[in-house]
Write an enzyme that holds these catalytic residues in place. Structure first.
Site, PDB file in Angstrom:
ATOM      1  N   CYS A  73       0.807  -1.221   0.000  1.00 49.57           N
ATOM      2  CA  CYS A  73       0.000   0.000   0.000  1.00 49.57           C
ATOM      3  C   CYS A  73       0.841   1.273   0.000  1.00 49.57           C
ATOM      4  O   CYS A  73       0.367   2.328  -0.403  1.00 49.57           O
ATOM      5  CB  CYS A  73      -0.949   0.010   1.195  1.00 49.57           C
ATOM      6  SG  CYS A  73      -2.072  -1.409   1.234  1.00 49.57           S
ATOM      7  N   HIS A 118      -3.617   7.192   1.833  1.00 48.88           N
ATOM      8  CA  HIS A 118      -3.964   5.840   1.394  1.00 48.88           C
ATOM      9  C   HIS A 118      -5.387   5.554   1.857  1.00 48.88           C
ATOM     10  O   HIS A 118      -5.726   5.748   3.028  1.00 48.88           O
ATOM     11  CB  HIS A 118      -2.981   4.849   2.008  1.00 48.88           C
ATOM     12  CG  HIS A 118      -3.404   3.419   1.872  1.00 48.88           C
ATOM     13  ND1 HIS A 118      -3.862   2.884   0.685  1.00 48.88           N
ATOM     14  CD2 HIS A 118      -3.435   2.401   2.776  1.00 48.88           C
ATOM     15  CE1 HIS A 118      -4.154   1.616   0.864  1.00 48.88           C
ATOM     16  NE2 HIS A 118      -3.906   1.300   2.122  1.00 48.88           N
ATOM     17  N   ASN A 166     -10.157  -0.231  -0.633  1.00 47.72           N
ATOM     18  CA  ASN A 166      -8.701  -0.186  -0.528  1.00 47.72           C
ATOM     19  C   ASN A 166      -8.095  -0.775  -1.802  1.00 47.72           C
ATOM     20  O   ASN A 166      -8.197  -1.978  -2.045  1.00 47.72           O
ATOM     21  CB  ASN A 166      -8.251  -0.979   0.709  1.00 47.72           C
ATOM     22  CG  ASN A 166      -6.759  -0.921   0.941  1.00 47.72           C
ATOM     23  OD1 ASN A 166      -5.980  -0.571   0.070  1.00 47.72           O
ATOM     24  ND2 ASN A 166      -6.349  -1.302   2.144  1.00 47.72           N
TER      25      ASN A 166
END
Length: 319
Positions: free
Chosen positions: A114, A246, A276
């Protein structure tokens, strides 16, 4: 004058199939209320058979090039962040290169999950500042749906597929990447990982996560690294126009903003629309806010992310 890497254009791409929480609840033991309350997620996009990390990355790159008004042949560097490459090798960046019709340039992948886009941004920025490149595509692209355990409701509801890209261009002046700080701590491997790989099981594996522990580390690490990056740039939280985080979980975004005493109105939130998307989520959120007019030239941005490894980082950018 100082040579800097300026974001000349942004782009993004999402798979055609958009899946709501209600649709997901038809096959997974979950509900819209359960997902929204815990994560803020309402939709995610799932790649179809003809959609891959590479095709999504190429589409996002084309949009970024158009935004920047730069021809593909003028790109001399491609850095693609992904944890879900099209193949073990060669790098998916080379597939993007071919899709864009670029005959020769430096092209490689970065694996930091990520945080991958922040790592890729730092690599490209360093090469541009050093004079090793003049125009770069920095991409975050993922097809996490390929590595999810669709019987594990604690993880499969959290992730989606997508890609985001920026064009970095060498310019002199005050705009551009001002400071980046990156970290990693491999001791936390078992909190967020994939249980497979070419060198261990010979399989792709599935994503595994201990959500509560990840949440705790994320809030502490992200607040710390954002403060660290701001200090390195000689700035404070009061100078920030927008935080582009993020997009992991709305609760993490809220908690991190509170730790830095930042107004929620300054935080770009898109997790509700695409879940996500790992390395793709920061550039996806950035492109969304640029295109809807929230982020304007001259704004001071903080980009931040944390992912499996753990890896985490933040970048200060004058847009």
């Amino acid at each position: 004058m100082t040579r800097r890497s300026v974001i000349a254009g942004t782009g993004s791409a999402l798979p055609a199939r958009r899946v709501s929480n209600a649709e997901l609840a038809e096959t997974v033991d979950t509900s819209d209320d359960w997902i929204v309350e815990r994560t803020g997620i309402r939709f995610r996009h799932i790649a179809g058979p003809e959609e891959t990390t590479g095709t999504l990355a190429a589409d996002a790159s084309k949009a970024a090039l158009a935004s920047a008004g730069i021809a593909a042949e003028d790109i001399d560097l491609i850095v693609l962040a992904t944890a879900t490459p099209d193949q073990t090798f060669p790098a998916t960046a080379t597939r993007v290169q071919t899709a864009l019709g670029i005959d020769d340039c430096t092209a490689f992948d970065v694996a930091a999950v990520c945080s991958g886009f922040l790592y890729a941004l730092q690599v490209a920025d360093s090469m541009i500042v050093a004079g090793a490149a003049n125009r770069a595509l920095v991409i975050g692209a993922e097809t996490f749906s390929r590595i999810l355990d669709w019987e594990d409701r604690t993880t499969c509801v959290l992730f989606g597929d997508g890609a985001g890209a920026v064009v970095l261009e060498a310019r002199e002046g005050e705009a551009g990447v001002l400071a980046t700080r990156l970290h990693a701590d491999g001791r936390h491997n078992q909190l967020l990982y994939v249980d497979g790989g070419p060198s261990t099981t010979g399989t792709v594996g599935k994503l595994r996560m201990k959500g509560r522990e990840v949440f705790r580390h994320a809030v502490v690490n992200l607040a710390a690294v954002m403060g660290e990056a701001l200090e390195a740039a000689g700035l404070s939280a009061d100078d920030v126009d927008w935080v582009v985080p993020h997009q992991a979980n709305a609760r993490i975004l809220d908690a991190t903003a509170r730790k830095l005493d930042l107004a929620n109105e300054k935080v770009i939130v898109t997790v509700d629309q695409h879940a996500n998307t790992s390395a793709a989520s920061v550039p996806l959120a950035l492109d969304t806010a640029v295109r809807d007019g929230r982020i304007k030239r001259g704004d001071l941005l903080v980009l931040e992310a944390m992912g499996g490894g753990f890896t985490w980082g933040a970048s200060i950018v004058r847009f």
